[in-house]
Design an enzyme around this catalytic site. Structure first.
Site, PDB file in Angstrom:
ATOM      1  N   HIS A  57       0.721  -1.291   0.133  1.00 25.85           N
ATOM      2  CA  HIS A  57      -0.103   0.107   0.000  1.00 25.85           C
ATOM      3  C   HIS A  57       0.761   1.130  -0.029  1.00 25.85           C
ATOM      4  O   HIS A  57       2.005   1.229   0.619  1.00 25.85           O
ATOM      5  CB  HIS A  57      -0.920  -0.175   1.296  1.00 25.85           C
ATOM      6  CG  HIS A  57      -2.241  -1.059   0.926  1.00 25.85           C
ATOM      7  ND1 HIS A  57      -2.755  -1.472   1.994  1.00 25.85           N
ATOM      8  CD2 HIS A  57      -2.685  -1.678  -0.112  1.00 25.85           C
ATOM      9  CE1 HIS A  57      -3.910  -2.285   1.385  1.00 25.85           C
ATOM     10  NE2 HIS A  57      -3.885  -2.320   0.176  1.00 25.85           N
ATOM     11  N   ASP A  59       0.855   3.979   1.241  1.00 21.37           N
ATOM     12  CA  ASP A  59       1.022   4.651   2.701  1.00 21.37           C
ATOM     13  C   ASP A  59       2.148   4.025   3.688  1.00 21.37           C
ATOM     14  O   ASP A  59       2.470   4.025   4.591  1.00 21.37           O
ATOM     15  CB  ASP A  59      -0.178   4.979   3.589  1.00 21.37           C
ATOM     16  CG  ASP A  59      -0.750   3.670   4.048  1.00 21.37           C
ATOM     17  OD1 ASP A  59      -1.112   3.074   3.084  1.00 21.37           O
ATOM     18  OD2 ASP A  59      -1.193   3.631   5.305  1.00 21.37           O
ATOM     19  N   HIS A  60       2.745   2.897   2.850  1.00 22.97           N
ATOM     20  CA  HIS A  60       3.827   2.208   3.411  1.00 22.97           C
ATOM     21  C   HIS A  60       4.954   2.120   2.472  1.00 22.97           C
ATOM     22  O   HIS A  60       6.084   1.889   2.883  1.00 22.97           O
ATOM     23  CB  HIS A  60       3.333   0.764   3.759  1.00 22.97           C
ATOM     24  CG  HIS A  60       2.217   0.770   4.784  1.00 22.97           C
ATOM     25  ND1 HIS A  60       2.353   0.390   5.861  1.00 22.97           N
ATOM     26  CD2 HIS A  60       0.947   0.891   4.446  1.00 22.97           C
ATOM     27  CE1 HIS A  60       1.136   0.409   6.648  1.00 22.97           C
ATOM     28  NE2 HIS A  60       0.334   0.934   5.732  1.00 22.97           N
ATOM     29  N   HIS A 113      -4.987  -8.627   5.278  1.00 23.21           N
ATOM     30  CA  HIS A 113      -5.041  -7.169   5.122  1.00 23.21           C
ATOM     31  C   HIS A 113      -4.600  -7.039   3.278  1.00 23.21           C
ATOM     32  O   HIS A 113      -5.434  -6.672   2.596  1.00 23.21           O
ATOM     33  CB  HIS A 113      -4.102  -6.260   5.715  1.00 23.21           C
ATOM     34  CG  HIS A 113      -4.105  -4.826   5.251  1.00 23.21           C
ATOM     35  ND1 HIS A 113      -5.161  -4.184   5.585  1.00 23.21           N
ATOM     36  CD2 HIS A 113      -3.187  -4.337   4.809  1.00 23.21           C
ATOM     37  CE1 HIS A 113      -4.843  -2.953   5.171  1.00 23.21           C
ATOM     38  NE2 HIS A 113      -3.594  -2.847   4.831  1.00 23.21           N
ATOM     39  N   ASP A 132       0.122  -3.447   8.841  1.00 25.85           N
ATOM     40  CA  ASP A 132      -1.283  -3.342   9.163  1.00 25.85           C
ATOM     41  C   ASP A 132      -2.010  -4.728   9.285  1.00 25.85           C
ATOM     42  O   ASP A 132      -3.134  -4.874   9.033  1.00 25.85           O
ATOM     43  CB  ASP A 132      -1.913  -2.815   7.764  1.00 25.85           C
ATOM     44  CG  ASP A 132      -1.632  -1.254   7.723  1.00 25.85           C
ATOM     45  OD1 ASP A 132      -1.143  -0.831   8.489  1.00 25.85           O
ATOM     46  OD2 ASP A 132      -2.061  -0.860   6.473  1.00 25.85           O
ATOM     47  N   HIS A 170      -0.004   2.068  12.162  1.00 27.16           N
ATOM     48  CA  HIS A 170      -1.087   3.082  12.472  1.00 27.16           C
ATOM     49  C   HIS A 170      -1.547   3.262  13.729  1.00 27.16           C
ATOM     50  O   HIS A 170      -1.431   2.554  14.586  1.00 27.16           O
ATOM     51  CB  HIS A 170      -2.482   2.887  11.644  1.00 27.16           C
ATOM     52  CG  HIS A 170      -2.305   2.678  10.215  1.00 27.16           C
ATOM     53  ND1 HIS A 170      -2.471   3.798   9.536  1.00 27.16           N
ATOM     54  CD2 HIS A 170      -1.954   1.863   9.486  1.00 27.16           C
ATOM     55  CE1 HIS A 170      -2.142   3.824   8.248  1.00 27.16           C
ATOM     56  NE2 HIS A 170      -2.136   2.150   8.031  1.00 27.16           N
TER      57      HIS A 170
HETATM   58 FE    FE Z   1      -1.667   1.375   6.026  1.00 32.54          FE
HETATM   59 ZN    ZN Z   2      -2.299  -0.980   4.575  1.00 32.36          ZN
END
Ligand code: FE
Ligand code: ZN
Length: 254
Positions: A57, A59-60, A113, A132, A170
């Site tokens: 993802h 955001d990673h 996930h 996550d 997170h």
């Molecule tokens: Fe994330």
């Molecule tokens: Zn994620």
């Protein structure tokens, strides 16, 4: 000794820098953005050795290419994500090890996930970088995997030592706690944790890392066996996986 530096970024992401003072090596876990990572590297005079990605993802992995270009670091991620993690140099899967100096991290596959989600477990140091997959009082949404896969992944993590420190990606703890309370209104440890978390967040302090012991006592996604939770869900005749699945479904609509 490993030093872990937690960097809050974006709305609620955490990036982790891990530094081994003996070898001078430094890793970064899931760099969403580059600037705050570069700033810490400069301030501490650390050289980036590698990027450890837990999943694909944005955001990673957002800063993968920028950091690689600037530092020449090696990018490590799941074999499953070989075509979707930017700049990947080395692919790993369960059973593989990654070294930071003499500190070993074992790779554990945790599909759910995403299908290629992995976590990095420094067993000697008691650190788990769980991306996550596992959050404080919560778990990742099922974007690619099934509830059964996620349940199995979480069971693997639940088998690690209770003192393991969980470095989640997170800061979702407060909202997760509100949900957890709907399932176990009489869980006193949950009450205490929610109160503690409210105070921490009021002062803008991170609630992460958490410990596996704390999560086993408060995280509904690790508590499919809990009588009160089963009672709330009215699922006395159901399997653990079915209870987990319903817990996840309810959280999605919370
Ligand atoms: Fe994330
Ligand atoms: Zn994620």
């Amino acid at each position: 000794m490993l030093t872990v530096k937690q960097i809050p970024v974006l709305n609620d992401n955490y990036i982790y820098l891990i530094h081994d003072s003996v070898s001078g090596e430094t890793a970064v876990v899931d760099p969403a953005i580059a600037e705050p990572v570069q700033k810490i590297l400069r301030e501490r005079n650390w050289q980036l050795s590698c990027i450890l990605n837990t999943h694909h993802h944005s955001d990673h992995v957002g800063a993968n290419l920028t950091l690689k270009k600037q530092t020449g670091c090696q990018i490590i991620g799941s074999h499953y994500d070989k075509n979707r993690i930017p700049g990947l140099d080395r692919t790993v899967s369960e059973g593989d090890s990654v070294f930071l100096g003499r500190h070993k991290a074992s790779v554990i596959d945790t599909p759910g996930h995403t299908l290629g989600h992995i976590v990095y477990y420094f067993s000697e140091d008691n650190f788990l970088f769980c991306g996550d997959t596992l959050f404080s009082m919560g778990c990742g949404r099922l974007f690619e995997g099934t509830a059964m896969q996620m349940h199995h992944s979480l069971n693997k993590l639940a088998a690690l030592p209770l003192t393991t420190q969980l470095f989640c990606a997170h800061e979702y703890t407060q909202k997760n706690g509100q949900f957890a309370q709907t399932l176990e209104p009489n869980n006193t440890q949950l009450h205490q944790r929610i109160t503690e978390v409210a105070q921490l967040r009021q002062n803008n302090i991170a609630t992460v890392p958490t410990t596996l012991a704390q999560e086993k006592a408060t995280n509904p996604f690790l508590r499919s066996h809990c009588p009160e939770l089963i009672h709330t869900l009215a699922m006395h005749e159901n399997s653990r996986v079915e209870i987990f699945t319903e817990t996840r479904r309810r959280k999605d609509h919370f």
